[in-house]
Write a protein that holds these residues in place. Structure first.
Motif, short mmCIF file in Angstrom:
data_model
loop_
_atom_site.label_atom_id
_atom_site.label_comp_id
_atom_site.label_asym_id
_atom_site.label_seq_id
_atom_site.Cartn_x
_atom_site.Cartn_y
_atom_site.Cartn_z
N ASP A 295 60.24 29.14 118.70
CA ASP A 295 61.46 28.40 119.02
C ASP A 295 62.57 28.84 118.07
N VAL A 296 63.75 29.03 118.61
CA VAL A 296 64.94 29.29 117.80
C VAL A 296 65.93 28.18 118.08
N THR A 297 66.37 27.51 117.03
CA THR A 297 67.33 26.42 117.17
C THR A 297 68.66 26.84 116.56
N ILE A 298 69.71 26.74 117.36
CA ILE A 298 71.05 27.12 116.94
C ILE A 298 71.87 25.86 116.70
N SER A 299 72.50 25.76 115.54
CA SER A 299 73.39 24.65 115.23
C SER A 299 74.82 25.06 115.57
N LEU A 300 75.54 24.17 116.24
CA LEU A 300 76.89 24.47 116.72
C LEU A 300 77.86 23.37 116.32
N ARG A 301 79.07 23.77 116.01
CA ARG A 301 80.15 22.81 115.81
C ARG A 301 81.20 23.03 116.89
N LEU A 302 81.53 21.98 117.61
CA LEU A 302 82.60 22.01 118.61
C LEU A 302 83.80 21.31 118.01
N ARG A 303 84.98 21.90 118.18
CA ARG A 303 86.18 21.32 117.56
C ARG A 303 87.38 21.45 118.48
N ASN A 304 88.15 20.38 118.52
CA ASN A 304 89.43 20.39 119.22
C ASN A 304 90.53 20.42 118.16
N ARG A 305 91.18 21.58 118.03
CA ARG A 305 92.21 21.70 116.99
C ARG A 305 93.60 21.31 117.48
N ALA A 306 93.68 20.83 118.72
CA ALA A 306 94.98 20.37 119.24
C ALA A 306 95.41 19.12 118.49
N ARG A 307 96.69 18.88 118.47
CA ARG A 307 97.22 17.72 117.75
C ARG A 307 97.43 16.52 118.65
N ARG A 308 97.52 16.74 119.96
CA ARG A 308 97.85 15.62 120.83
C ARG A 308 96.96 15.49 122.06
N ARG B 19 71.31 23.87 120.27
CA ARG B 19 70.67 24.43 121.46
C ARG B 19 69.36 25.07 121.01
N ARG B 20 68.31 24.82 121.77
CA ARG B 20 66.99 25.36 121.43
C ARG B 20 66.58 26.41 122.45
N PHE B 21 66.00 27.49 121.95
CA PHE B 21 65.59 28.61 122.80
C PHE B 21 64.13 28.96 122.52
N GLN B 22 63.44 29.41 123.53
CA GLN B 22 62.11 29.96 123.35
C GLN B 22 62.19 31.47 123.54
N VAL B 23 61.76 32.20 122.51
CA VAL B 23 61.83 33.66 122.55
C VAL B 23 60.48 34.23 122.20
N PRO B 24 60.13 35.39 122.71
CA PRO B 24 58.84 36.00 122.36
C PRO B 24 58.82 36.44 120.90
N THR B 25 57.63 36.58 120.37
CA THR B 25 57.50 36.93 118.95
C THR B 25 58.01 38.34 118.64
N ASP B 26 58.12 39.19 119.66
CA ASP B 26 58.59 40.55 119.41
C ASP B 26 60.11 40.69 119.50
N ALA B 27 60.81 39.57 119.70
CA ALA B 27 62.28 39.62 119.79
C ALA B 27 62.87 39.89 118.42
N ARG B 28 63.70 40.93 118.33
CA ARG B 28 64.32 41.32 117.07
C ARG B 28 65.83 41.43 117.25
N ASP B 29 66.54 41.34 116.12
CA ASP B 29 68.00 41.46 116.12
C ASP B 29 68.63 40.48 117.11
N LEU B 30 68.30 39.22 116.93
CA LEU B 30 68.82 38.19 117.83
C LEU B 30 70.30 37.97 117.62
N GLY B 31 70.97 37.64 118.70
CA GLY B 31 72.38 37.30 118.63
C GLY B 31 72.70 36.21 119.64
#
Length: 201
Positions: free
Chosen positions: A94-107, A152-164
């Motif tokens: 399992d690969v778990t990605i942490s994300l921040r969502l942001r609204n930089r608008a003022r109004r 977001r959580r992902f399932q990837v095979p053990t041979d997966a390299r150079d993830l992006g």
């Protein structure tokens, strides 16, 4: 999810100029000055062809944009950041990605429709996230200045390299076809490289 850049206002200016030119040509045609109208239309067509040739050529010779973890990307005032990641050591990784969502608008409250996220590896395989109703969707409307964290959580095979991580817009008007931007005609979409040194194990 192409990022806002100086070429988008330029594209809008070109579209406005072309529209005015076509309307002018139409006015000449209505009054019987067809030759003059034809010259204007011809210039518009030639200018559009030259512009699109430049847009396509740029994508042919531009490499893929690579972002780092914690580097924010914004589409207008809606921003997303990969803040970190974890890869489980057990088989059926399992690969778990942490994300921040942001609204930089003022109004203006803002959400993002059509954004998809997935992992890719050195073999160019695509791994979509595991469905989890507890995770906040990208369409969540954020108030001006608000930011939230999600995963977001992902399932990837053990041979997966150079993830992006790739996140981009799917559906809607394909503005990237007409503007010099990331992930254009022949460019792969931008990627956030998950370097081993940044992983939490």
């Amino acid at each position: 999810m192409p990022m806002m850049n100086i070429f988008e206002p330029l594209f809008l200016l070109i579209v406005l100029t072309a529209a005015v030119s076509v309307l002018t040509a139409a006015g000449f045609a209505v009054t019987g000055r067809f030759r003059r109208a034809g010259r204007i239309v011809t210039r518009v067509v030639i200018a559009a062809a030259v512009y699109m040739t430049i847009v396509i050529a740029v994508t042919l010779f531009s490499g893929r944009r690579v972002y780092r973890v914690a580097e924010e990307r914004c589409n207008d005032d809606w921003c997303i950041t990969v803040t970190g990641w974890q890869r489980a050591a057990a088989p059926g990784t399992d690969v778990t990605i942490s994300l921040r969502l942001r609204n930089r608008a003022r109004r203006v409250p803002m959400g993002e429709r059509g954004t998809v996220i997935y992992l890719t590896d050195a073999q160019r395989r695509r791994f979509d996230p595991v469905a989890d109703p507890s995770e906040l969707p990208f369409t969540t409307v954020l108030q001006p200045g608000q930011s939230i964290m999600t995963t977001r959580r992902f399932q990837v095979p053990t041979d997966a390299r150079d993830l992006g991580v790739v996140y981009k817009g799917e559906g809607g008007f394909p503005i990237g076809w007409f503007v010099i931007t990331e992930g254009g005609w022949f460019q792969p979409p931008p990627i956030v490289a998950l370097q081993p040194a940044t992983a939490s194990r």
